[in-house]
Design a protein around this motif. Structure first.
Motif, PDB file in Angstrom:
ATOM      1  N   PRO A   1     -96.147 -89.745 -12.993  1.00 37.36           N
ATOM      2  CA  PRO A   1     -95.248 -88.860 -12.238  1.00 37.36           C
ATOM      3  C   PRO A   1     -94.984 -87.534 -12.958  1.00 37.36           C
ATOM      4  O   PRO A   1     -94.893 -86.485 -12.317  1.00 37.36           O
ATOM      5  CB  PRO A   1     -93.962 -89.673 -12.103  1.00 37.36           C
ATOM      6  CG  PRO A   1     -94.388 -91.096 -12.237  1.00 37.36           C
ATOM      7  CD  PRO A   1     -95.539 -91.064 -13.199  1.00 37.36           C
ATOM      8  N   ALA A   2     -94.892 -87.577 -14.268  1.00 35.48           N
ATOM      9  CA  ALA A   2     -94.668 -86.336 -15.019  1.00 35.48           C
ATOM     10  C   ALA A   2     -95.870 -85.403 -14.887  1.00 35.48           C
ATOM     11  O   ALA A   2     -95.711 -84.187 -14.735  1.00 35.48           O
ATOM     12  CB  ALA A   2     -94.395 -86.650 -16.483  1.00 35.48           C
ATOM     13  N   ILE A   3     -97.052 -85.961 -14.927  1.00 31.61           N
ATOM     14  CA  ILE A   3     -98.264 -85.151 -14.769  1.00 31.61           C
ATOM     15  C   ILE A   3     -98.317 -84.567 -13.364  1.00 31.61           C
ATOM     16  O   ILE A   3     -98.639 -83.389 -13.185  1.00 31.61           O
ATOM     17  CB  ILE A   3     -99.518 -85.992 -15.090  1.00 31.61           C
ATOM     18  CG1 ILE A   3     -99.568 -86.309 -16.582  1.00 31.61           C
ATOM     19  CG2 ILE A   3    -100.788 -85.274 -14.651  1.00 31.61           C
ATOM     20  CD1 ILE A   3    -100.617 -87.328 -16.974  1.00 31.61           C
ATOM     21  N   ASN A   4     -97.985 -85.369 -12.356  1.00 28.00           N
ATOM     22  CA  ASN A   4     -97.971 -84.864 -10.977  1.00 28.00           C
ATOM     23  C   ASN A   4     -96.967 -83.734 -10.807  1.00 28.00           C
ATOM     24  O   ASN A   4     -97.257 -82.729 -10.151  1.00 28.00           O
ATOM     25  CB  ASN A   4     -97.670 -85.993  -9.988  1.00 28.00           C
ATOM     26  CG  ASN A   4     -98.882 -86.838  -9.702  1.00 28.00           C
ATOM     27  OD1 ASN A   4    -100.010 -86.397  -9.862  1.00 28.00           O
ATOM     28  ND2 ASN A   4     -98.650 -88.070  -9.279  1.00 28.00           N
ATOM     29  N   ARG A   5     -95.782 -83.894 -11.383  1.00 29.17           N
ATOM     30  CA  ARG A   5     -94.779 -82.822 -11.304  1.00 29.17           C
ATOM     31  C   ARG A   5     -95.306 -81.554 -11.959  1.00 29.17           C
ATOM     32  O   ARG A   5     -95.133 -80.454 -11.448  1.00 29.17           O
ATOM     33  CB  ARG A   5     -93.470 -83.260 -11.971  1.00 29.17           C
ATOM     34  CG  ARG A   5     -92.578 -84.099 -11.093  1.00 29.17           C
ATOM     35  CD  ARG A   5     -91.184 -84.258 -11.680  1.00 29.17           C
ATOM     36  NE  ARG A   5     -91.172 -84.837 -13.023  1.00 29.17           N
ATOM     37  CZ  ARG A   5     -91.213 -86.142 -13.285  1.00 29.17           C
ATOM     38  NH1 ARG A   5     -91.271 -87.012 -12.298  1.00 29.17           N
ATOM     39  NH2 ARG A   5     -91.191 -86.576 -14.528  1.00 29.17           N
ATOM     40  N   SER A   6     -95.949 -81.718 -13.092  1.00 31.80           N
ATOM     41  CA  SER A   6     -96.493 -80.569 -13.807  1.00 31.80           C
ATOM     42  C   SER A   6     -97.579 -79.875 -12.986  1.00 31.80           C
ATOM     43  O   SER A   6     -97.611 -78.638 -12.896  1.00 31.80           O
ATOM     44  CB  SER A   6     -97.049 -81.021 -15.153  1.00 31.80           C
ATOM     45  OG  SER A   6     -97.602 -79.945 -15.846  1.00 31.80           O
ATOM     46  N   LEU A   7     -98.459 -80.646 -12.376  1.00 29.47           N
ATOM     47  CA  LEU A   7     -99.513 -80.062 -11.539  1.00 29.47           C
ATOM     48  C   LEU A   7     -98.923 -79.349 -10.325  1.00 29.47           C
ATOM     49  O   LEU A   7     -99.355 -78.244  -9.970  1.00 29.47           O
ATOM     50  CB  LEU A   7    -100.495 -81.147 -11.087  1.00 29.47           C
ATOM     51  CG  LEU A   7    -101.406 -81.718 -12.172  1.00 29.47           C
ATOM     52  CD1 LEU A   7    -102.199 -82.904 -11.627  1.00 29.47           C
ATOM     53  CD2 LEU A   7    -102.335 -80.653 -12.719  1.00 29.47           C
TER      54      LEU A   7
END
Length: 121
Positions: free
Chosen positions: A27-33
């Protein structure tokens, strides 16, 4: 005596730990993307507005004369005039902005103008 290798319990423990790590990081990676796409989108919008500003700087006679009046140009018109690159893309759709997208200048006060991009999505 123990054979070389891992037991089923050890393997399941490692898999469980990796699953927990994935649940936290994905989820953190998705938010960052998503934030990166939004930032790039805002940059592209600013580039469209800059192209319109450049156009109207050279065509002052087309600026709105009255307060709260807008004048718009399409991406197509600005690209043909060389004010915008031909390959400007909308990072939200990963496709080119429609050529009919309008960039409008609105007179706010006698010395203040506002630029707005009207994206057809």
């Amino acid at each position: 005596m123990r054979d070389n290798g891992f037991t089923l319990a050890e393997l399941l423990g490692v898999i469980a730990i990796l699953g927990i790590i994935a649940m936290i990081t994905v989820p953190a990676i998705n938010r960052s993307l998503n934030q990166g796409r939004e930032d790039l989108y805002q940059t592209q919008i600013e580039q469209l507005e800059k192209g319109a500003q450049d156009y109207y700087t050279e065509h002052l006679d087309e600026m709105p004369d009255d307060i709260n009046v807008s004048n718009c140009k399409t991406i197509d018109e600005l690209q043909k005039g060389g004010y915008l690159p031909l390959d400007i893309k909308n990072p939200k759709t990963d496709e080119a902005f429609p050529l009919t997208t309008k960039i409008c200048v609105k007179k706010i006060t006698d010395m203040e103008f506002d630029y707005e991009v009207q994206v057809d999505e």
